[in-house]
Design an enzyme around this catalytic site. Sequence first.
Site, PDB file in Angstrom:
ATOM      1  CB  SER A 279      50.347  40.076  45.169  1.00  5.18           C
ATOM      2  OG  SER A 279      51.022  40.960  46.028  1.00  5.18           O
TER       3      SER A 279
ATOM      4  CE1 TYR B  55      54.995  38.771  42.498  1.00  2.04           C
ATOM      5  CE2 TYR B  55      53.966  40.419  43.908  1.00  2.04           C
ATOM      6  CZ  TYR B  55      54.103  39.109  43.512  1.00  2.04           C
ATOM      7  OH  TYR B  55      53.342  38.128  44.109  1.00  2.04           O
TER       8      TYR B  55
END
Lengths: 307, 227
Positions: B147, B160
């Site tokens: 990501s 995250y």
Amino acid sequence: MIAATAPDQRATGARLLVVDEDGRISHHARTAFLDFVRGGDLVIANDAATLPASLFGIHDPTGRAIEVRLAGARFALARRRGAFHGRGVRLRRFPDTYRAASASTADGSRRLTPARTAQRDRDARACASAADRTSLSSTVAGIWEGLARHGRPIQYAYVREPLAIWNTWTRIAGPPVAFEPPSAGFILRLGCHSINPLARCGVRDRHPCRRDFVNRRRATSTHCCRSMSRTKLQPATAALIESTKRNDGRVIAIGTTVVRAVEHAASFDGTVRSGRGIATAAHRLQYATSCRRCDSVRDSRAGHQSL
Amino acid sequence: MTGTDLSGLRVAITGGTSGLGLALVRELRDRGAHVAFVARNHDDVERVANEAPGARGIVGDVSRKEDIHPIAIQVLGALGGLDVLVNNASSLGPVPLVPLADTECEDLELALATNLLGPFRLTKALLGSLAASARAGRHPQVINISSDAAITAYPNWGAYSASKAALHHLSRIWHDGARRRKAFESLSIDPGDMDTPLHALAVPDADRSTLKRPETAAREIAAVIAA
């Protein structure tokens, strides 16, 4: 020898017992294995992963607990065909769909006879007889799922702690086809200071791990053979062995299974032949075996004994 | 295997019942690959397995150490080996997203277990099979779905972001070591902001029309695999 009592196969303090050709014994760190491998040697290892082949269930005729240990070629056949049948045993923690139809093999499915039924307690002993049959009926996927979810690694009696599945997988573990851990394979590590089992086998001169080797060891290869007493030596492995011998390299077989497989493959006339075989005690050292001087390298924490 | 045809390729995908994972299951299966996918929910696994005949569904939670080897056993049992592992399953951590100071340690643990430890454990468990694939000349790959949060420290994305940053770094280290030994290729791929359930959880008020379709990202990843 003292039986190993702990499941830890990867102890950092594990040692190697080395016997040289003059019979001198020395101890070394397990990680020093590569120091005893020369350029041109061939290392053969077993890359089988271990199945959770111990299943707990109920013996229908007596209602008693039973442990069933899967073994043998019939199980391998059954895994491909999606079912193996027998009678008399319900696996306790399997879902209903996995329960045995207690009877029959009328549909022509293969039978599996447990090679060894657990005899670790009275209940199990009461059930153990040649007439007992294990039965799992499901799809191939269902049997894999059942084994994965409910099976345990076969527990050695001399290991006090329960074996977890990750205790039984070597760093090079590939296809889950072994019923017991290929324990000597734990000597192999994947770090740059050890043998590189990730490298491709084939023509030794092209072996990609050559440049990784400490002291520029040349062309050490790993290859695989599987199973317990039933063995299959790959053609590429047989070719590598013959090539190594022609070039005065040494063939280093790691572990009982691999040693037996290679011994068996060469048992006819000394030439290693590829293919399937059954390696038995008849192919081990015996009175008629001619003695030769050799080096011996043993991982003193691997296998079934510690020194 | 030529072009984008992936016939015969053996692929395992985690988080395969929604979002990018589901799109990958469909895309790779349609290109001829043998696909096994993993997800936590039994009903979802069954639904996707029915939707995509031939794909093998496996119920398991990559964040649980106890599930890793059972997953690996079933993957290898279903596929007979492995050429490509896609570590796609992800956890956002606390939802709705909160500043790091308000993040519970347990939420951070879960994000690390799902996004970092799980991929590491599963890769390790399957390393021998990837090695066998390399020996057979099949050019195995481990693809870790990353990501932009792995690179950019966005506020509120602490758990995250930290776990994806670690996974990204892990991928690079895997890659350097494995490439040197010509063992397998380890890739960290950022598919971009996609219209997925995970993104909807993280950014509920996002304009979905501006987000990439997971099917588009799946095609791009399939092209990388085929290259």
